[in-house]
Design a protein around this motif. Structure first.
Motif, PDB file in Angstrom:
ATOM      1  N   ASN A  67      40.975  39.984  38.432  1.00 50.64           N
ATOM      2  CA  ASN A  67      42.387  40.195  38.757  1.00 50.64           C
ATOM      3  C   ASN A  67      42.675  41.557  39.389  1.00 50.64           C
ATOM      4  O   ASN A  67      43.827  41.859  39.706  1.00 50.64           O
ATOM      5  CB  ASN A  67      43.247  40.036  37.505  1.00 50.64           C
ATOM      6  N   ASP A  68      41.646  42.377  39.568  1.00 54.71           N
ATOM      7  CA  ASP A  68      41.822  43.696  40.182  1.00 54.71           C
ATOM      8  C   ASP A  68      41.333  43.629  41.621  1.00 54.71           C
ATOM      9  O   ASP A  68      40.132  43.662  41.895  1.00 54.71           O
ATOM     10  CB  ASP A  68      41.044  44.752  39.391  1.00 54.71           C
ATOM     11  N   ARG A  69      42.267  43.547  42.561  1.00 56.25           N
ATOM     12  CA  ARG A  69      41.903  43.350  43.961  1.00 56.25           C
ATOM     13  C   ARG A  69      41.283  44.579  44.602  1.00 56.25           C
ATOM     14  O   ARG A  69      40.792  44.506  45.724  1.00 56.25           O
ATOM     15  CB  ARG A  69      43.145  42.920  44.744  1.00 56.25           C
ATOM     16  N   LYS A  70      41.296  45.715  43.896  1.00 58.50           N
ATOM     17  CA  LYS A  70      40.699  46.928  44.432  1.00 58.50           C
ATOM     18  C   LYS A  70      39.228  47.047  44.075  1.00 58.50           C
ATOM     19  O   LYS A  70      38.576  48.040  44.423  1.00 58.50           O
ATOM     20  CB  LYS A  70      41.461  48.151  43.918  1.00 58.50           C
TER      21      LYS A  70
ATOM     22  N   GLN B  39      33.408  49.422  49.848  1.00 56.96           N
ATOM     23  CA  GLN B  39      33.989  49.259  51.175  1.00 56.96           C
ATOM     24  C   GLN B  39      34.766  47.941  51.232  1.00 56.96           C
ATOM     25  O   GLN B  39      34.174  46.870  51.193  1.00 56.96           O
ATOM     26  CB  GLN B  39      32.879  49.255  52.232  1.00 56.96           C
ATOM     27  N   PRO B  40      36.077  48.017  51.312  1.00 58.32           N
ATOM     28  CA  PRO B  40      36.868  46.777  51.339  1.00 58.32           C
ATOM     29  C   PRO B  40      36.530  45.930  52.563  1.00 58.32           C
ATOM     30  O   PRO B  40      36.120  46.439  53.610  1.00 58.32           O
ATOM     31  CB  PRO B  40      38.315  47.273  51.393  1.00 58.32           C
TER      32      PRO B  40
ATOM     33  N   GLN C 213      49.054  35.639  50.837  1.00 61.14           N
ATOM     34  CA  GLN C 213      48.155  36.377  49.948  1.00 61.14           C
ATOM     35  C   GLN C 213      48.154  37.871  50.276  1.00 61.14           C
ATOM     36  O   GLN C 213      48.042  38.716  49.394  1.00 61.14           O
ATOM     37  CB  GLN C 213      46.735  35.813  50.056  1.00 61.14           C
ATOM     38  N   VAL C 214      48.297  38.198  51.564  1.00 62.82           N
ATOM     39  CA  VAL C 214      48.277  39.597  51.982  1.00 62.82           C
ATOM     40  C   VAL C 214      49.483  40.351  51.423  1.00 62.82           C
ATOM     41  O   VAL C 214      49.435  41.563  51.252  1.00 62.82           O
ATOM     42  CB  VAL C 214      48.238  39.695  53.528  1.00 62.82           C
ATOM     43  N   LEU C 215      50.558  39.634  51.121  1.00 63.03           N
ATOM     44  CA  LEU C 215      51.728  40.302  50.555  1.00 63.03           C
ATOM     45  C   LEU C 215      51.418  40.969  49.226  1.00 63.03           C
ATOM     46  O   LEU C 215      52.170  41.830  48.763  1.00 63.03           O
ATOM     47  CB  LEU C 215      52.875  39.292  50.380  1.00 63.03           C
TER      48      LEU C 215
ATOM     49  N   GLY D 156      37.229  41.465  42.264  1.00 60.77           N
ATOM     50  CA  GLY D 156      38.614  41.070  42.500  1.00 60.77           C
ATOM     51  C   GLY D 156      38.878  40.711  43.948  1.00 60.77           C
ATOM     52  O   GLY D 156      39.595  39.750  44.242  1.00 60.77           O
ATOM     53  N   GLU D 157      38.300  41.466  44.877  1.00 64.51           N
ATOM     54  CA  GLU D 157      38.505  41.151  46.291  1.00 64.51           C
ATOM     55  C   GLU D 157      37.838  39.835  46.666  1.00 64.51           C
ATOM     56  O   GLU D 157      38.394  39.040  47.428  1.00 64.51           O
ATOM     57  CB  GLU D 157      37.958  42.280  47.167  1.00 64.51           C
ATOM     58  N   LEU D 158      36.646  39.596  46.123  1.00 71.34           N
ATOM     59  CA  LEU D 158      35.977  38.313  46.389  1.00 71.34           C
ATOM     60  C   LEU D 158      36.827  37.147  45.891  1.00 71.34           C
ATOM     61  O   LEU D 158      36.987  36.137  46.582  1.00 71.34           O
ATOM     62  CB  LEU D 158      34.603  38.289  45.708  1.00 71.34           C
TER      63      LEU D 158
END
Length: 787
Positions: free
Chosen positions: A346-349, A447-448, A481-483, A353-355
């Motif tokens: 749940n942590d997009r950072k 690296q995002p 999703q980007v929001l 989470g990003e995956l």
């Protein structure tokens, strides 16, 4: 036409501001038709031309100033120069009022009809560890992992319990609030007890039934599944009809066993038979099965034994393990590192989470592009757990088809395993390339991925060339999703605003894909640069669907727009958008009226009307004046307390100068707002607003002032203004009062009023129409030569 309705024919080209047609057959009975609304884009009115006879307005807009401050320069790259407000809707008064989207079937179809959640999960595992079923011949080496546990690494009973707990915890990630129960190698009676208790606990909520049949024979030709007797010496068949009668509806079934398609076929036959014998009623039953009726589960050691369950409950881990064997990095990568991916889902950072975020965006996008909108709403927006399972089912279809297995679902989905939306592979490759350094060095910087910025660019390209008649943008679910990301949010909102600006069809698409909860939650943010674009987006949404007023008031969203309306930084055109949104919020919605009054909307609107209508104010904006009037009119329409507060705040004095404004739209809006104050009851003024009391004499004087103001526009050159005046003064009853004294307002006549052109015109046309049996209202509001 109710406030918030719009006209699709013009709206499909560019946003417009709509004013009403007052000469419909029932115009005399309507007291609020001037408040017809539509979305419009904020403007700086570089040039403007008005024609009071035809009622047209031409305005060239420059959206570089749309969002104010530093945001303006940023938005210029995304928002084109646009011509809007190029026509208004008051040039054909003899025509009927056009039908808006609220009656055409567009509005509110985006809302899931029945929101639902899965309240209970029943897990049935028939593994019979160390004993192979008689109809399965296993290869060597063979798939062994169950819920990522090797059942032969510990005692059979302990392994069975560990697998059951693991499966329960895997499901809990998707629906933590559900109640979980499981039966390990159960009998028929134990399964019945489990199912009936789950249904009793869930009540009307959905129940999930998960069946793992890796330790029992394949289902029978009739679709019966196998369980055990008490001594584990026999396999006992369990008819699907019994299972269905215990779990009832709504329910969702997951069958992870060979030939699982037989079970699905039996369920479908059972439900078709039930529907034919119960007047066509249908059951809310969803089925997910691991393979077709003639197929056997994969046994390759590269897969876990429960590969279907693993795809549904641990998709990221399963996807990376499967992709690892096909990646260019397969020779240099230690597969055990996949279990050590840093971060939280749940942590997009974080990497994990990003995956998970990218996986959700990709699977949502695939589903949005291959499913019908109704099916997408049912499977991906109605129930959180069902949505998660179907996202993961798309992964299961891709992975299992590579092993010559075809997962089955009911409702049936189109094939998605070869969908060209392969951005997930690039994200997985980037993850795997960073994984060794991130695991080996805790201080290494993550690296995002460039996934979301690339998808926004693709969406921007579509906006440059797309239209209503072309295929909808594939990236729309990704934009939503980007929001969730602060780094991309402003650009995503601006692009979303451009999309919504393409017409009501675009707003409907965005609402159908799930924009509403995102933009509703964003009203809680305090980021200054987002305010203007959020107000613009909400203008578009409420112009299409007025029902959103309830959600806004429930979440306190009206405060956001009142603060924006009262802000001095925003341009007048931008504050006009906020006034429109507030007008829709209070339109026919008592709770909205009460909430806005508590937030001080009357004071804010009257204060701005006084300042913006000042002759010395060079920043006067007709659009803002118009919507401030409409907002106040709707705020105190049929609301006695609000009407009294308006009188006490001196509304009649504030509105009087507006009746001389050069723009007919402003004058008509002021007439509408004044007309709504005439409905104040005889005893309504006492004890309404605390210390501020108005007695009957004050109220009577206010009413006299209002009527005189309305009579002053009886000779107005604009049919729109005269029509609204007639509509507001009780559908022409004022004229009857002048002629025969049949109404209370007879007493307010004065010698000056008898001699006024307004009085002479009203009485003459009224008397003439009565003699000839004509329509007095049409006669009065028709364009005249003397105006």
């Amino acid at each position: 036409m109710a406030l918030g309705d719009s006209m699709a024919s013009r709206f499909s080209q560019s946003p417009v501001l709509l004013l009403p047609n007052h000469l419909a057959d029932d115009c005399a009975a309507s007291s609020s038709s001037v408040a017809a609304a539509a979305a419009y884009e904020d403007t700086d009115f570089a040039s403007q031309r008005r024609d009071s006879e035809s009622g047209t307005v031409t305005a060239t807009t420059s959206t570089s100033a749309s969002y104010g401050g530093n945001a303006a320069a940023t938005s210029l790259a995304y928002l084109p120069q646009t011509v809007v407000l190029c026509e208004l809707r008051h040039e054909a008064f003899e025509a009927a009022v056009p039908v808006g989207p609220s009656e055409s079937g567009l509005v509110s179809k985006w809302r899931p009809k029945d929101r639902m959640k899965t309240g209970c999960v029943a897990l049935v595992l028939c593994l019979n560890i160390s004993v192979d079923p008689p109809d399965v011949i296993k290869i060597s080496p063979c798939a062994r992992m169950e819920c990522w546990i090797d059942p032969f690494s510990m005692a059979p009973q302990k392994a069975l319990e560990s697998i059951g707990k693991n499966l329960s915890s895997q499901y809990e990630r998707w629906q933590p609030k559900a109640r979980y129960k499981y039966q390990l190698d159960p009998t028929v009676d134990e399964v019945k007890k489990l199912c009936t208790s789950c249904r009793r606990y869930a009540k009307s909520e959905r129940v999930l039934f998960h069946y793992n049949g890796h330790g029992v024979p394949k289902p029978t030709a009739n679709g019966e599944i196998w369980v055990f007797n008490k001594s584990y010496t026999q396999y006992i068949p369990l008819p699907i009809s019994d299972l269905d009668s215990w779990l009832k509806t709504p329910s969702i079934y997951v069958f992870d066993c060979s030939a699982a398609g037989l079970i699905v076929n039996s369920f479908i036959e059972l439900h078709e038979w039930s529907a034919s014998n119960s007047s066509g009623s249908t059951r809310d039953c969803i089925l997910l099965a691991a393979c077709e009726s003639h197929e056997t589960l994969p046994q390759s050691a590269e897969f876990p034994a429960d590969v279907f369950t693993s795809c549904l409950t641990t998709p990221i881990k399963m996807a990376l393990r499967w992709f690892c064997t096909r990646s260019l990095l397969r020779g240099s990568l230690d597969y055990s590192l996949i279990d050590q991916i840093p971060g939280r889902p749940n942590d997009r950072k974080t990497l994990l989470g990003e995956l998970n975020w990218i996986f959700t965006a990709v699977t949502d996008t695939i589903a949005w592009n291959v499913l019908s909108h109704d099916l997408f709403q049912r499977l991906f927006r109605q129930d959180l757990l069902v949505a998660s399972l179907f996202r993961n089912f798309l992964l299961a279809e891709r992975i299992m088809r590579s092993a010559n297995c075809s997962p089955v679902s009911h409702p049936n989905l189109p094939p998605t395993h070869q969908h060209h939306m392969d951005a997930w592979d690039m994200a997985a490759e980037l993850c795997l390339s960073q994984l060794p350094s991130l695991v080996g060095n805790p201080n290494a910087e993550f690296q995002p991925s460039t996934f979301f910025s690339e998808q926004l660019t693709a969406f921007e390209v579509w906006l440059d060339h797309g239209s209503e008649h072309k295929k909808p943008p594939e990236q729309l679910p990704i934009v939503l999703q980007v929001l969730l990301s602060q780094s991309h949010r402003f650009r995503a909102l601006v692009l979303l605003g451009r999309f919504l600006d393409m017409g009501p069809w675009a707003v409907d698409l965005a609402l159908s894909v799930g924009i509403f909860p995102y933009v509703l939650k964003l009203l809680q943010t305090t980021t200054p640069e987002l305010r203007q674009i959020l107000v613009f987006i909400w203008t578009k949404i409420l112009a299409l669907d007025k029902s959103c007023q309830v959600d806004l008031v429930k979440d306190g969203g009206h405060n956001y727009f009142i603060k924006f309306l009262d802000s001095i930084e925003a341009y007048p055109e931008q504050r006009a958008m906020a006034a429109f949104v507030l007008a829709v919020i209070v339109d026919g919605h008592r709770r909205g009226q009460e909430a806005c009054i508590e937030a001080g909307l009357i004071h804010v609107c009257l204060e701005h009307l006084q300042s913006t209508s000042s002759p010395n104010d060079s920043q006067t904006e007709p659009l803002l004046l118009q919507w401030l009037c409409l907002c106040l009119g709707k705020l105190w329409e049929d609301f006695t307390e609000a009407q009294t507060m308006g009188l006490l705040h001196g509304a009649t004095i504030v509105f009087a100068p507006l009746l001389s404004e050069p723009q007919p739209e402003v004058r008509a809006s002021a007439v509408f707002a004044l007309g709504t104050l005439l409905n104040v009851g005889f005893d309504s003024c006492r004890g309404v607003v605390g210390d501020g009391e108005c007695d009957d004499d004050d109220k009577f004087r206010a009413e006299v002032s209002i009527v005189k103001s309305l009579l002053s526009v009886a000779s107005d050159g604009s049919p729109l203004v005269r029509a609204e005046a007639a509509s507001q003064v009780h559908g022409g009853q004022l004229a009857a009062g002048f002629v025969d004294g049949s109404v209370r307002l007879y007493d307010i006549r004065t010698p000056e009023m008898y001699a006024s052109p307004a009085y002479l015109w009203i009485t003459a046309t009224y008397t003439e129409s009565r003699k000839g049996g004509g329509d007095w209202l049409s006669t009065w509001t028709r364009p005249r030569k003397d105006c």
